[in-house]
Design a protein around this motif. Sequence first.
Motif, PDB file in Angstrom:
ATOM      1  N   ASN A 138       8.055  74.269  39.393  1.00  0.00           N
ATOM      2  CA  ASN A 138       7.403  73.451  38.372  1.00  0.00           C
ATOM      3  C   ASN A 138       6.702  74.319  37.333  1.00  0.00           C
ATOM      4  N   SER A 139       7.304  75.454  37.024  1.00  0.00           N
ATOM      5  CA  SER A 139       6.749  76.358  36.020  1.00  0.00           C
ATOM      6  C   SER A 139       7.905  77.058  35.298  1.00  0.00           C
ATOM      7  N   ALA A 140       7.568  77.689  34.166  1.00  0.00           N
ATOM      8  CA  ALA A 140       8.610  78.327  33.365  1.00  0.00           C
ATOM      9  C   ALA A 140       9.078  79.649  33.960  1.00  0.00           C
ATOM     10  N   ARG A 141       8.164  80.382  34.620  1.00  0.00           N
ATOM     11  CA  ARG A 141       8.526  81.702  35.108  1.00  0.00           C
ATOM     12  C   ARG A 141       8.055  81.894  36.542  1.00  0.00           C
ATOM     13  N   ALA A 142       8.871  82.631  37.295  1.00  0.00           N
ATOM     14  CA  ALA A 142       8.525  83.053  38.641  1.00  0.00           C
ATOM     15  C   ALA A 142       9.115  84.437  38.857  1.00  0.00           C
ATOM     16  N   MET A 143       8.630  85.128  39.867  1.00  0.00           N
ATOM     17  CA  MET A 143       9.116  86.464  40.199  1.00  0.00           C
ATOM     18  C   MET A 143      10.235  86.334  41.226  1.00  0.00           C
ATOM     19  N   GLN A 144      11.413  86.864  40.897  1.00  0.00           N
ATOM     20  CA  GLN A 144      12.515  86.886  41.843  1.00  0.00           C
ATOM     21  C   GLN A 144      12.816  88.330  42.230  1.00  0.00           C
ATOM     22  N   VAL A 145      12.876  88.569  43.541  1.00  0.00           N
ATOM     23  CA  VAL A 145      13.113  89.904  44.071  1.00  0.00           C
ATOM     24  C   VAL A 145      14.381  89.844  44.920  1.00  0.00           C
ATOM     25  N   THR A 146      15.374  90.634  44.558  1.00  0.00           N
ATOM     26  CA  THR A 146      16.608  90.704  45.339  1.00  0.00           C
ATOM     27  C   THR A 146      16.664  92.064  46.020  1.00  0.00           C
ATOM     28  N   PHE A 162       5.965  91.373  34.545  1.00  0.00           N
ATOM     29  CA  PHE A 162       4.949  90.354  34.813  1.00  0.00           C
ATOM     30  C   PHE A 162       3.588  90.984  34.540  1.00  0.00           C
ATOM     31  N   THR A 163       2.886  90.446  33.587  1.00  0.00           N
ATOM     32  CA  THR A 163       1.579  90.981  33.233  1.00  0.00           C
ATOM     33  C   THR A 163       0.648  90.956  34.436  1.00  0.00           C
ATOM     34  N   GLY A 164       0.021  92.105  34.700  1.00  0.00           N
ATOM     35  CA  GLY A 164      -0.912  92.191  35.822  1.00  0.00           C
ATOM     36  C   GLY A 164      -0.264  92.589  37.128  1.00  0.00           C
ATOM     37  N   TRP A 165       1.053  92.842  37.115  1.00  0.00           N
ATOM     38  CA  TRP A 165       1.761  93.195  38.349  1.00  0.00           C
ATOM     39  C   TRP A 165       2.625  94.437  38.100  1.00  0.00           C
ATOM     40  N   ASN A 166       2.627  95.327  39.064  1.00  0.00           N
ATOM     41  CA  ASN A 166       3.431  96.534  38.983  1.00  0.00           C
ATOM     42  C   ASN A 166       4.542  96.425  40.023  1.00  0.00           C
ATOM     43  N   CYS A 167       5.764  96.206  39.588  1.00  0.00           N
ATOM     44  CA  CYS A 167       6.910  95.984  40.478  1.00  0.00           C
ATOM     45  C   CYS A 167       7.631  97.302  40.709  1.00  0.00           C
ATOM     46  N   LEU A 168       7.724  97.727  41.969  1.00  0.00           N
ATOM     47  CA  LEU A 168       8.215  99.063  42.288  1.00  0.00           C
ATOM     48  C   LEU A 168       9.346  99.024  43.309  1.00  0.00           C
ATOM     49  N   VAL A 169      10.312  99.919  43.155  1.00  0.00           N
ATOM     50  CA  VAL A 169      11.371 100.140  44.133  1.00  0.00           C
ATOM     51  C   VAL A 169      11.435 101.644  44.368  1.00  0.00           C
ATOM     52  N   PRO A 200      -5.828  85.421  37.922  1.00  0.00           N
ATOM     53  CA  PRO A 200      -5.199  84.568  36.901  1.00  0.00           C
ATOM     54  C   PRO A 200      -3.766  84.970  36.568  1.00  0.00           C
ATOM     55  N   SER A 201      -3.422  86.241  36.772  1.00  0.00           N
ATOM     56  CA  SER A 201      -2.047  86.668  36.509  1.00  0.00           C
ATOM     57  C   SER A 201      -1.068  86.143  37.552  1.00  0.00           C
ATOM     58  N   GLY A 202      -1.604  85.448  38.568  1.00  0.00           N
ATOM     59  CA  GLY A 202      -0.744  84.932  39.633  1.00  0.00           C
ATOM     60  C   GLY A 202       0.166  83.809  39.204  1.00  0.00           C
ATOM     61  N   ASP A 203      -0.047  83.250  38.025  1.00  0.00           N
ATOM     62  CA  ASP A 203       0.885  82.213  37.565  1.00  0.00           C
ATOM     63  C   ASP A 203       2.205  82.815  37.081  1.00  0.00           C
ATOM     64  N   LEU A 204       2.199  84.149  36.826  1.00  0.00           N
ATOM     65  CA  LEU A 204       3.415  84.903  36.485  1.00  0.00           C
ATOM     66  C   LEU A 204       4.066  84.444  35.184  1.00  0.00           C
ATOM     67  N   GLU A 205       3.320  83.718  34.349  1.00  0.00           N
ATOM     68  CA  GLU A 205       3.888  83.186  33.107  1.00  0.00           C
ATOM     69  C   GLU A 205       3.955  84.232  32.008  1.00  0.00           C
ATOM     70  N   ALA A 206       3.058  85.228  32.065  1.00  0.00           N
ATOM     71  CA  ALA A 206       3.026  86.234  31.000  1.00  0.00           C
ATOM     72  C   ALA A 206       3.838  87.458  31.400  1.00  0.00           C
ATOM     73  N   GLY A 207       4.475  88.093  30.432  1.00  0.00           N
ATOM     74  CA  GLY A 207       5.245  89.288  30.696  1.00  0.00           C
ATOM     75  C   GLY A 207       6.362  89.444  29.694  1.00  0.00           C
ATOM     76  N   SER A 208       7.238  90.383  29.940  1.00  0.00           N
ATOM     77  CA  SER A 208       8.333  90.654  29.032  1.00  0.00           C
ATOM     78  C   SER A 208       9.653  90.554  29.773  1.00  0.00           C
ATOM     79  N   SER A 209      10.722  90.864  29.079  1.00  0.00           N
ATOM     80  CA  SER A 209      12.041  90.843  29.702  1.00  0.00           C
ATOM     81  C   SER A 209      12.420  92.196  30.258  1.00  0.00           C
ATOM     82  N   GLY A 210      11.462  93.113  30.287  1.00  0.00           N
ATOM     83  CA  GLY A 210      11.742  94.450  30.779  1.00  0.00           C
ATOM     84  C   GLY A 210      11.667  94.525  32.293  1.00  0.00           C
ATOM     85  N   ILE A 224       8.959  84.042  44.045  1.00  0.00           N
ATOM     86  CA  ILE A 224       7.515  83.939  44.233  1.00  0.00           C
ATOM     87  C   ILE A 224       6.896  83.247  43.033  1.00  0.00           C
ATOM     88  N   ASP A 225       5.923  82.348  43.285  1.00  0.00           N
ATOM     89  CA  ASP A 225       5.261  81.664  42.173  1.00  0.00           C
ATOM     90  C   ASP A 225       3.881  81.193  42.621  1.00  0.00           C
TER      91      ASP A 225
END
Length: 580
Positions: A227-235, A205-212, A189-199, A324-325
């Motif tokens: 067609n959604s409010a939030r998506a994950m962008q990786v540069t 993104f709630t439910g996801w651990n983004c690592l570099v 369910p966290s795959g919609d990427l809608e929940a999370g913070s600006s950190g 990603i969305d």
Amino acid sequence: MADNGGRREEGEYNLFTFPFSSKELNAMNDRYFFTLIPMKKRLPALLCGLSCLLAISCKKSGGGTVAGGSTVGGGTVNQDTVGTLKSVANAGFPFGLAIEYALFKQNEAYANLVKREASVVTFGYQMKHGAIVKDDGSFNFSGADELLTLCSNAGLEVYGHTLAWHQNQNGNYLRSLTTGGSGGPNLLPSGDLEAGSSGTGSTLFTGWNCLVGGTASANFAAVAGNNSARAMQVTVTTPGANAYDVQSIGTAFTANTGSVYRVSVDIKASVANGKVRLVMQNTAYQQLDITPTAAWDTYSWNVTVNESSPMLRLNFPASGTYTIDNISITDLSSAPPPAAAQVTTAVDSAMSRFIRTMVTRYAGKVKAWDVVNEPMMDGSSGLRTNTGTTTGDLFYWSQYLGRDYALKAFQYAKAADPNALLFINEYNLESNTAKLDSLIAYVNELKAKGAKIDGIGTQMHIGINTATSGIDNAFKKLAATGLKLRVSELDVRINPGDNSNFTAGPSELTAQANMYRYVLNSFLQNVPQAQRHGFTVWGVADSDSWILTSQKKTDAPLLFDNNYGKKQAFYSLLLGLKGK
């Protein structure tokens, strides 16, 4: 000699072979000096003519020397061996060869021969659906791009082959569009990427651990989605040494070991050759690499999960910006069958995306395409379809899109490049009148519905025993359509009977040369010059012919032997293209 139905063409007689029957003598072309001589007086005249030929057989003619006394097209002694097939093709159409990627790239003798003799090439495989489309529906253009660049740098024009066929496709991907449904609820369910913070990191993104990590340089951000409010962008500025140096790890979900799950994700990328790697892993490891395009697209991965609590990981091993969305994981074992309308839409979308992407990508570089390939059945003919299951690379567009699948294919190709010439391509038209008539009727039907069809390709995979009357009939009927015509895939089997201990001898090589020449002569005689689009032989050397490599036949069907030496058939075509 080949049986030509009681008539012969210029250059198709071996004047040094005896005896001639009265039928053969009567059938000889009036270019020969004895035609008007009464039958009982012809033999002395023939002997006189032969002595004249022998007297000049060691002299030069037209700038070329006699090639060891060999015969050309089973006829007169070859006194003109000068020129290449492309340089003497002065009948208003280019001469072409079908080529293979590995041979053209790695075999210098093969590549040099193609560059010397052909002005246009057709890729045997690299532009087909199976070569381009991966299991997840993404595209890999690396082979096609490289081969096209090699050919363009050599001054060779590329003919596009092929956009809608029932073979040489990624059948696994296409069949995945027709089976299974949504598979029930999204297990991620966290795959919609809608929940999370600006950190950053796990809070973005709630439910996801983004690592570099490692030597990588990259950043994650939340942006507007598909067609959604939030998506994950990786540069990714600098990729790491490991694919997982830039990754986002999802939450583990509960799975039934051994069940098939469908991972679906929407992706777009800022670069043409980027990469997103999907990894299913806890203790077991499975992966799928995706090469996304610049536009949003949905990629699916059917994966058999072999552990009870796997996690989906997104790895970013290449430079670029990736968005990603709409990530979902569903259990296909509980999926209801999709509705017919859903299947039709999915298959239509897959065909449209492939055709539009291919034609757009190569617009201006590929000026003509086989849009629809082999649409008609054999036997009593009619539109090719399938009502059973398929495996491997088979997939029948008409099974899901009906008779108008070809109409759609031509519409998509025209929309992608209005300037390209669009062809329909078929085989056995010279040997199956019902199929020939069915194809012409289908072309007329499609054109009446508004399809842009510029021409017809007649493949002509034939043998030394093919009836020449059928060749004439096919060219005449096809020419009557008013469309452009091309001999698209010509080869002439020298062992059509599939004799296991076959060895080609002089008579078979002569018969083969006769048949190549007959096809060319019939094309020139029955197709108006303005309608002749091209003349392509399907392969280079006998050893790399599809008849040997794919069909596993004992044969020698092409113009060059295994050592790239010119055969009688080559010289027969050379003279024919010179108009001699």
